[in-house]
Scaffold this active site. Structure first.
Site, PDB file in Angstrom:
ATOM      1  N   GLU A  94       0.823  -1.219   0.000  1.00 17.67           N
ATOM      2  CA  GLU A  94       0.000   0.000   0.000  1.00 17.67           C
ATOM      3  C   GLU A  94       0.849   1.258   0.000  1.00 17.67           C
ATOM      4  O   GLU A  94       0.331   2.365   0.091  1.00 17.67           O
ATOM      5  CB  GLU A  94      -0.998  -0.013   1.157  1.00 17.67           C
ATOM      6  CG  GLU A  94      -0.422  -0.357   2.502  1.00 17.67           C
ATOM      7  CD  GLU A  94      -1.485  -0.489   3.592  1.00 17.67           C
ATOM      8  OE1 GLU A  94      -2.650  -0.137   3.368  1.00 17.67           O
ATOM      9  OE2 GLU A  94      -1.119  -0.940   4.692  1.00 17.67           O
ATOM     10  N   CYS A 135      -7.451  -5.811  -1.226  1.00 16.68           N
ATOM     11  CA  CYS A 135      -8.404  -5.689  -0.111  1.00 16.68           C
ATOM     12  C   CYS A 135      -8.836  -4.243   0.107  1.00 16.68           C
ATOM     13  O   CYS A 135      -9.564  -3.950   1.046  1.00 16.68           O
ATOM     14  CB  CYS A 135      -7.833  -6.283   1.172  1.00 16.68           C
ATOM     15  SG  CYS A 135      -6.348  -5.464   1.728  1.00 16.68           S
TER      16      CYS A 135
HETATM   17  C1  PEP Z   1      -6.095  -0.070   2.137  1.00 15.92           C
HETATM   18  O1  PEP Z   1      -5.307   0.825   2.449  1.00 15.92           O
HETATM   19  O2  PEP Z   1      -6.519  -0.244   0.972  1.00 15.92           O
HETATM   20  C2  PEP Z   1      -6.598  -1.006   3.163  1.00 15.92           C
HETATM   21  C3  PEP Z   1      -7.311  -2.056   2.847  1.00 15.92           C
HETATM   22  O3  PEP Z   1      -6.346  -0.707   4.443  1.00 15.92           O
HETATM   23  P1  PEP Z   1      -7.075   0.466   5.234  1.00 15.92           P
HETATM   24  O4  PEP Z   1      -8.198   0.963   4.391  1.00 15.92           O
HETATM   25  O5  PEP Z   1      -7.549  -0.088   6.531  1.00 15.92           O
HETATM   26  O6  PEP Z   1      -5.978   1.475   5.403  1.00 15.92           O
HETATM   27 MG    MG Z   2      -4.291   0.764   4.339  1.00 16.23          MG
END
Ligand code: PEP
Ligand code: MG
Length: 591
Positions: free
Chosen positions: A450, A521
């Site tokens: 990410e 995700c």
């Molecule tokens: C994302 O960053 O895409 C992720 C799934 O984590 P979060 O949204 O909890 O930062």
């Molecule tokens: Mg994230």
């Protein structure tokens, strides 16, 4: 008069209900319904609180030293007067009688009404009296909380909205809610919500989406324009909020509401159909969850496992008291048991940025941390800075693996040095469990991709991890330098940006090349607009809110991944987001 407010759609469908305005500072006030026969008791609680606070203020007055400033005694007199003013307690009782709100909720609802009236006053002196009303309400709330008994007793008195068939549905309107605030509403009575601030992939929006109710964020003026108890339509598809709609507009929205319920029911029929494309590719559709109790809903929605358990929600709303190993172990074990043998991917705690541990609005957060918290000590950085906390969490997750298939997912890894520290911590956690004779099984360890730095050198990450999961929410934020929680730059947050698409494709291709499992995700996984594009890139694993699974599955069932892959180079070669999207849409239609 009917007005419209525009914001960003974050959760689909149409909600129609009476507005409940909640100030962020009062989210922790209990919101529940009381049956009609208990309304007198609830009113009596208000009266009792008024008597107690009157005594408190009177005794404060008596104890004032002789040399205390005269203003102090005058202020206490104002508070006594407000306590006995019909516009406060008596008016709050009508929320109990007419709307069946519990006493605390009724009082805060009435405070919102009065606060508006004060805000509208011309006279600056009178306008400032709002603070006095707030202080009196604060005293009453504190008194009621102190005498309300245990949380369990309070919960036993609580009645969800459906116990009041025929009552008007309610929608929540707030200036700003943190993700921790949203969690308070997770199993609540609201059928839709609107906030003034927030971006489409802010964590507040993500939690709202997980509630699976229509929601609009970034509606700037909403909480100022909507008044307590107004009729409000929330159009979660278009990002529009209609306040006090005319009968014709209302009827139109009621029609749309029925249509979207029918569509939902139709899609729901797909929930146990295996997700296999036209050309025979099997696709894993997993669930994102926030709490162990969400596991059952994930199974019901047809998820074949949990691809992202955001464990940080176990750490929120606790006033700094973090959950220990035992408490975490029980939570993870419950999620694992709920999934009945299907895999559960538990992400280690990802706090920071727009997810503070305790209730703090995005504005407070920005104010508190002048530096940009999204670039600060969050996720794995925080875990590595708190080795004791990290060890406890790793031990708890490992122990849960004795009850089913568990995978560990590490958020925001960017440096190869962090990988070494993570595996050292894991080795120590395993050793500790061995020495204590505690059972655990084999767990796969994965990294969230990410941060662009990790995506660019994905090959090196793949040498260390069993699987990777792409967090598109943050990947987009960091690639485009757009704070995902900031509505002022939300228009620049664009998943179709060619740089985002290239990083995604690069990561998926690299993982597929070496036979490592790769999943997405982030919110892109649950948005059917991107399903074909991601399939064309070679993605075979999507993790999303359970409520999105059927809509994505419908796309999967109609897709031919070979044809989609053929069109991919054209999409990746696009020079701007609009061109990329147009080419992806053409590819989808070319089937
Ligand atoms: C994302 O960053 O895409 C992720 C799934 O984590 P979060 O949204 O909890 O930062
Ligand atoms: Mg994230």
């Amino acid at each position: 008069m009917s007005i419209q407010v525009f914001g960003m759609p974050v959760s689909r469908g149409v909600a129609i209900g009476r507005a409940v305005l909640v100030a962020s500072s009062r989210v922790d006030v209990a919101h529940y319904f009381v049956p009609a026969d208990q309304a007198p008791h609830e009113s009596a609680r208000l009266d009792a609180a008024r008597v107690a606070v009157t005594h408190e203020i009177e005794s404060l007055k008596r104890e004032l030293p002789a040399d205390a400033p005269h203003e102090l005694a005058a202020l206490l007199d104002v508070h006594l007067m407000l306590l006995h003013d019909d516009h406060l307690v008596v008016a709050a009782k009508s929320w109990i009688m007419d709307r069946h709100y519990n006493a605390e909720w009724a009082l805060s609802a009435q405070l919102e009404v009065l606060a508006r009236q004060f805000d509208d006053m011309e006279d600056a002196y009178l306008r400032e009296r709002k603070a006095d009303v707030e202080q009196v309400v604060e005293r009453l709330l504190r008194e009621m909380t102190a005498s309300a008994g245990s949380a369990t007793e309070r919960a036993a008195r609580a009645h969800p909205a459906r116990d009041f068939a025929g009552e008007d549905p309610l929608v929540l309107v707030a200036s700003d809610l943190s993700p921790a605030d949203m969690m308070q509403f997770k199993r609540s009575v609201f059928t839709g919500f609107v906030t003034d601030v927030g971006g489409r992939t802010s964590h507040t929006a993500i939690v709202a989406r997980s509630l699976d109710i229509p929601a609009v964020v970034g509606a700037r003026e909403a909480s100022r324009l909507v008044r307590q108890d107004d009729w409000v339509v929330i159009d979660g598809d278009a990002g529009v909020v209609v306040v006090n709609p005319s009968p014709i507009v209302l009827e139109e929205y009621r029609f749309r509401q029925r249509q979207s319920e029918l569509e939902r029911a139709r899609l729901n029929r797909l929930r146990h159909t295996p997700a296999i494309t036209l050309d025979g590719q099997s696709v894993e559709l997993l669930a994102n969850i926030e709490l162990p109790g969400d596991g059952a809903g994930a199974l019901e929605a047809g998820a074949v496992g949990v691809g992202l358990f955001r464990s940080e929600f176990l750490f929120m709303n606790r006033n700094g008291d973090l959950p220990g190993e035992e408490e975490q172990f029980e939570a993870y074990r419950d999620a694992v048991l709920a999934l009945q043998g299907l895999p559960v991917t538990i992400r280690t705690v990802d706090v920071g940025a727009d997810k503070p541990l305790d209730r703090m609005s995005a504005q407070e957060l920005r104010h508190e941390h002048g530096l940009n918290p999204a670039l600060g000590l969050r996720a794995i950085r925080w875990s590595l800075a708190e080795p004791g906390m990290f060890r406890q969490q790793l031990r708890a997750i490992l122990r849960a693996s004795a009850y089913g298939k568990v995978r560990i997912l590490i958020p925001m890894v960017a440096h190869l040095g962090e990988i070494r520290q993570i595996f050292d911590a894991l080795a120590r956690a395993r050793q500790g469990l061995d020495e204590a004779g505690k059972a655990y099984s084999q767990v796969e360890v994965g990294a969230m991709i990410e941060i662009p730095a990790a995506a660019v050198i994905i090959d090196r990450f793949l040498e260390h991890f069993d699987f990777v999961s792409i967090g598109t929410n943050d990947l987009i934020q960091y690639t485009l330098a757009i704070d995902r929680a900031d509505e002022a730059v939300a228009h620049l947050y664009d998943p179709w940006h060619p740089s985002v698409l290239q990083l995604l494709n690069h990561t998926i291709a690299a993982a597929n090349r070496v036979g490592r499992s790769v999943c997405v995700c982030g919110e892109m996984a649950g948005d059917p607009t991107f399903t074909e594009l991601l399939l064309g890139m070679g993605l075979r694993c999507f993790s999303m809110h359970p409520g999105r699974i059927s809509a994505v599955k419908q796309r999967v069932l109609r897709a031919d991944t070979r044809a989609l892959a053929e069109h991919l180079p054209g999409v990746l070669a696009a020079t701007d987001p609009e061109q990329a999207m147009a080419r992806a849409v053409a590819a989808r239609q070319a089937r």
